[in-house]
Design an enzyme around this catalytic site. Sequence first.
Site, PDB file in Angstrom:
ATOM      1  N   GLU A   1       0.820  -1.202   0.000  1.00 24.33           N
ATOM      2  CA  GLU A   1       0.000   0.000   0.000  1.00 24.33           C
ATOM      3  C   GLU A   1       0.859   1.259   0.000  1.00 24.33           C
ATOM      4  OE1 GLU A   1      -3.439  -1.946   2.870  1.00 24.33           O
ATOM      5  OE2 GLU A   1      -2.258  -0.248   3.550  1.00 24.33           O
TER       6      GLU A   1
ATOM      7  N   CYS B   1      -1.365  -3.636  14.950  1.00 24.93           N
ATOM      8  CA  CYS B   1      -1.070  -3.261  13.565  1.00 24.93           C
ATOM      9  C   CYS B   1      -1.586  -4.292  12.570  1.00 24.93           C
ATOM     10  CB  CYS B   1       0.431  -3.063  13.386  1.00 24.93           C
ATOM     11  SG  CYS B   1       0.896  -2.705  11.683  1.00 24.93           S
TER      12      CYS B   1
HETATM   13  N1  SAH Z   1       7.342  -0.181  11.259  1.00 21.61           N
HETATM   14  C1  SAH Z   1       7.422   1.228  11.361  1.00 21.61           C
HETATM   15  C2  SAH Z   1       6.606   1.995  10.345  1.00 21.61           C
HETATM   16  C3  SAH Z   1       5.254   1.483   9.942  1.00 21.61           C
HETATM   17  S1  SAH Z   1       3.801   1.835  10.870  1.00 21.61           S
HETATM   18  C4  SAH Z   1       7.071   1.657  12.750  1.00 21.61           C
HETATM   19  O1  SAH Z   1       6.701   0.826  13.563  1.00 21.61           O
HETATM   20  O2  SAH Z   1       7.229   2.826  13.070  1.00 21.61           O
HETATM   21  C5  SAH Z   1       3.611   3.566  10.992  1.00 21.61           C
HETATM   22  C6  SAH Z   1       3.011   3.979  12.324  1.00 21.61           C
HETATM   23  O3  SAH Z   1       1.640   3.568  12.445  1.00 21.61           O
HETATM   24  C7  SAH Z   1       3.740   3.384  13.516  1.00 21.61           C
HETATM   25  O4  SAH Z   1       3.907   4.368  14.501  1.00 21.61           O
HETATM   26  C8  SAH Z   1       2.777   2.302  13.961  1.00 21.61           C
HETATM   27  O5  SAH Z   1       2.995   1.924  15.301  1.00 21.61           O
HETATM   28  C9  SAH Z   1       1.448   2.993  13.723  1.00 21.61           C
HETATM   29  N2  SAH Z   1       0.283   2.097  13.704  1.00 21.61           N
HETATM   30  C10 SAH Z   1       0.195   0.839  13.240  1.00 21.61           C
HETATM   31  N3  SAH Z   1      -1.046   0.353  13.402  1.00 21.61           N
HETATM   32  C11 SAH Z   1      -1.754   1.334  13.989  1.00 21.61           C
HETATM   33  C12 SAH Z   1      -3.111   1.417  14.435  1.00 21.61           C
HETATM   34  N4  SAH Z   1      -3.965   0.406  14.309  1.00 21.61           N
HETATM   35  N5  SAH Z   1      -3.518   2.584  15.006  1.00 21.61           N
HETATM   36  C13 SAH Z   1      -2.654   3.626  15.139  1.00 21.61           C
HETATM   37  N6  SAH Z   1      -1.375   3.591  14.744  1.00 21.61           N
HETATM   38  C14 SAH Z   1      -0.929   2.449  14.180  1.00 21.61           C
END
Ligand code: SAH
Length: 355
Positions: A93, A120
């Site tokens: 995505e 996530c």
């Molecule tokens: N792996 C990296 C980048 C990808 S996720 C990381 O962990 O930073 C990008 C951001 O979205 C990260 O801060 C992650 O923790 C957050 N994220 C993932 N799923 C989420 C959700 N369901 N609600 C809010 N934030 C989320």
Amino acid sequence: MRIERHLAGLFPEEINGILADSVPAFRARQIFGWLHHHAAASFHEMANLPKELRRRLEDLFGQPWPLNLVTKRVAGDGTEKYLFALDSGGTIETVLLPEEKRQTVCISTQVGCAMNCSFCATGKSGFQRDLTAGEITAQVLFVQNRLQGEGKQLTNVVYMGMGEPLANYEAVLRSVRLLNHPQGLNLGARRITISTCGLAPRIRQLAEEDLQVNLAVSLHAATDQARSAIMPINKAYSLNELLAACDYYTAKTNRRISYEYALISEFNDAPEQAERLGELLRGRLCHVNLIPVNPVDQEVRPSPQRIAAFARVLERAGVPVSIRKERGTDIEAACGQLRRRSLEGQDVAEHGGQV
Ligand code: SAH
């Protein structure tokens, strides 16, 4: 070092290395310019290249970008989400977040993710493979191509899509340098943000790269116990180790670090946790981004009042804080959600998106 196999992941000298037997060196610079400066979508439009050379590029690489658009969805707030099938397999995505003065693209770095954070969506479908630098860079070029069609220009890139960027370190760094290249998009490193779940040794390595990229760290909890409960990586690198690596990054680069904190009701949203977070970060060159969680499983988003109260505690502790504006929730723009829906075999176009 792995050999990059996609054209969009090669520097001019490397393109020249591939073609050198048959064409003069300036052709490689032209090709690089078409790809990265003009964001050309086809070899056909590379008008100043000899036809033969264009045909050779097609034979060697198929198309300029190793991506095929499966679905595009546009949210009420203008957020655009793309689901791509990759030439080398898998789906990813990419999200465009348009604002008046800023056009930000959010890109993926892996097919799936191995980090398995409990909240996530990407982690739920497991890890398939690392993206190549070409696959990472092409996401940006695709969006730039689409923006320039409207007379707009991409201004920011965030590595916050699917995957853990620092677990695919080499390809991610290569893509940053490609985006940064003066003969390409020439995007300043300060306009680029890499987000990590906290691979401490890789943060230290990044500090040594002599790049001014912004670092975002997904913290989401202020104690090891709470953090380990939702982010398995915390068992490998504790909060202490992580923050020490972050301090090293700041000392080396003088860049302000963003700490991401997804607020989950009844889990990490209490004023005491805000106090603890304030104590942890006080005095550090940083900024906290509070994100109301996007429910994936059982998570519940706290009320706006509770979020505001959390922010006030941090402010009182002298820690700069903002509450992230929600974007594209009606098109499932949160990390991995659209792909998950597609993998589950549901019709991704059904929810009012334009394809
Ligand atoms: N792996 C990296 C980048 C990808 S996720 C990381 O962990 O930073 C990008 C951001 O979205 C990260 O801060 C992650 O923790 C957050 N994220 C993932 N799923 C989420 C959700 N369901 N609600 C809010 N934030 C989320």
